[in-house]
Design an enzyme around this catalytic site. Structure first.
Site, mmCIF file in Angstrom:
data_model
loop_
_atom_site.group_PDB
_atom_site.id
_atom_site.type_symbol
_atom_site.label_atom_id
_atom_site.label_comp_id
_atom_site.label_asym_id
_atom_site.label_seq_id
_atom_site.Cartn_x
_atom_site.Cartn_y
_atom_site.Cartn_z
ATOM 1 N N GLU A 323 0.845 -1.197 0.000
ATOM 2 C CA GLU A 323 0.000 0.000 0.000
ATOM 3 C C GLU A 323 0.886 1.254 0.000
ATOM 4 O O GLU A 323 0.721 2.155 -0.814
ATOM 5 C CB GLU A 323 -0.908 -0.022 1.233
ATOM 6 C CG GLU A 323 -1.777 1.213 1.383
ATOM 7 C CD GLU A 323 -2.505 1.244 2.716
ATOM 8 O OE1 GLU A 323 -3.488 1.995 2.820
ATOM 9 O OE2 GLU A 323 -2.092 0.539 3.660
ATOM 10 N N HIS A 324 1.806 1.320 0.962
ATOM 11 C CA HIS A 324 2.780 2.411 1.041
ATOM 12 C C HIS A 324 4.169 1.846 0.779
ATOM 13 O O HIS A 324 4.532 0.825 1.364
ATOM 14 C CB HIS A 324 2.775 3.065 2.428
ATOM 15 C CG HIS A 324 1.437 3.556 2.877
ATOM 16 N ND1 HIS A 324 0.574 2.784 3.653
ATOM 17 C CD2 HIS A 324 0.808 4.740 2.670
ATOM 18 C CE1 HIS A 324 -0.523 3.479 3.896
ATOM 19 N NE2 HIS A 324 -0.411 4.668 3.310
#
Length: 431
Positions: A323-324
């Site tokens: 996601e990050h």
């Protein structure tokens, strides 16, 4: 955090350690949410009042928040908070305005013109979770693109009592239809509408297991509403080399771990020395965190992977699809062309994930749980839809007709063929 050497693992072991834990909502949640949705659909506003009192232990005087209440909320906020929210609003607006799609018009062959135009989704619903701390950042991430896209109706639901910060940002985004509603009942109300709540076309926003399941159920019903993207636990992967600051990395890992015990935290580095330094720094910083117990649970199932090289680290990251993705290397910009699967990327020592969560300008609503392979970070396009337009002249139709007739015959679609030939015959008679 567990440290592993990538090259010492078999292919099966490599796949296993990067496998995310299964998301199991359970039959109880599925059934409970289905009951809530059915109740809201059959009883409307009465069900919303009843369920709000049952689940939120609040009995609101009105479902809808009045303009006067929103003005009062703004008056109660400190100037410092207002300025912070306005700065974030300005940055997010600037970045999302740059995403506006430009019309496309192409003459594919003489007399055949094709266009692509963009229109806003007419009605959208925004869900903002409740909890111990308000989430005005989520209102910004959803409200700003809805505003810029030009959605004609924007509905916001949040469990009561709604924090002043949330109401202030709603006002910044020109959202005036705000409801004291949380949980699956809020999703049902927006998906199907009630006497008071407007039915929307698409629902955005995070939530607990009940909200997530409600979004799934209404999106699978043609009478319901579309949703933004599948949900999953928060996660971060850091690619770092020997030049990285171990304290910075530890802080970034912990900022993700404190989200929840199911958060996924991974460091990939070719430097065993850095790996040890980060492990020590995490333990030191953990002691001063207010949510240390939550972070510890996330760290218990988190990883440090020793890679052979940065090239291998990139390969691991692309396989995982975080996601990050934080890149703290000597030349982080050089790795960007090699990175394929990530929700949002943070380059260099001075780009902590926190800035993207709040105010850099990018959107913090991101695909997780491996969905980065096929889904993108939330943006203006998610609040819009594309339409194509084609216009042919008489000469253009005659030029293209043989191609269409041949293909229609091959597919056995005589009516398709005739829709072309009947026009060509008329043109030929007129000549």
């Amino acid at each position: 955090m567990r440290t592993v050497v990538w090259q010492s693992l078999s292919e099966a072991q490599q796949e296993s350690i990067l496998e995310r834990p299964a998301i199991t909502e359970g039959a109880n949640i599925t059934a409970a949410v289905a009951q809530v949705i059915a109740k809201v659909r059959s009883e409307g506003d009465a069900a919303l009042f009843e369920l709000t009192e049952k689940f939120d232990r609040v009995k609101p005087a009105s479902l809808r928040v009045s303009r006067e209440e929103m003005d009062a909320a703004a008056a109660r906020l400190s100037e410092t908070m207002k300025q912070a929210l306005e700065q974030a609003y300005n940055n997010i607006s600037k970045f999302h305005k740059a995403q506006k799609a430009q019309p496309i018009k192409v003459e594919t062959m003489p007399g055949v013109v094709c266009e692509q135009v963009t229109r806003p989704i007419n009605k959208v619903g925004l869900y903002i979770p409740g909890g111990s701390a308000p989430l005005p950042s989520t209102v910004l991430m959803l409200g700003v693109p809805a505003q810029i896209a030009g959605c004609r109706k924007v509905v916001l639901c949040s469990p009561p009592p709604i924090a002043d910060e949330i109401l202030y940002v709603a006002k910044l985004c020109n959202i005036d239809e705000v409801y004291n509603l949380g949980g699956g009942q809020a999703i049902a109300a927006m998906a199907y509408g009630t006497e008071t709540v407007t039915k929307v076309d698409k629902i955005f926003g995070p939530g607990n297991a009940y909200v997530t399941e409600a979004k799934r159920q209404v999106s699978n019903d043609f009478r319901g509403a579309a949703i933004d993207m599948p949900a999953g636990p928060s996660e971060v992967l850091v690619i770092a080399d020997e030049t990285a600051d171990a304290n910075f990395i530890a802080a970034d890992l912990l900022s993700q771990a404190e989200h929840g015990p199911d958060s996924q935290v991974v460091l990939v580095t070719p430097s065993p020395v850095l790996a040890d330094q980060v492990t020590d720094a995490v333990q030191k910083q953990l002691k001063v965190l207010s949510r240390a117990s939550i972070a510890e649970k996330a760290l218990a199932s988190s990883l440090i992977i020793i890679a052979e090289s940065l090239t291998q680290a990139v390969s691991i990251s692309n396989y995982y699809g975080p996601e990050h993705l934080i890149v703290q290397t000597r030349n982080p910009r050089e790795l960007v062309p090699l990175l394929d699967n990530a929700g949002s990327i943070f380059l260099g020592d001075w780009s902590p994930e926190s800035v993207g969560d709040y105010a850099s300008g990018t959107n913090h609503v991101l695909p997780t749980y491996g969905y980065t392979r096929t889904y993108s970070s939330l943006g203006l396009a998610d609040f819009s839809k594309r339409m194509t337009v084609q216009e042919l002249t008489a000469d253009g139709l005659q030029l293209l007709a043989p191609t269409v007739v041949t293909m229609a015959e091959a597919e056995g679609l005589d009516a398709h063929k005739r829709a072309v030939t009947i026009r060509v015959e008329k043109l030929q008679k007129a000549q």
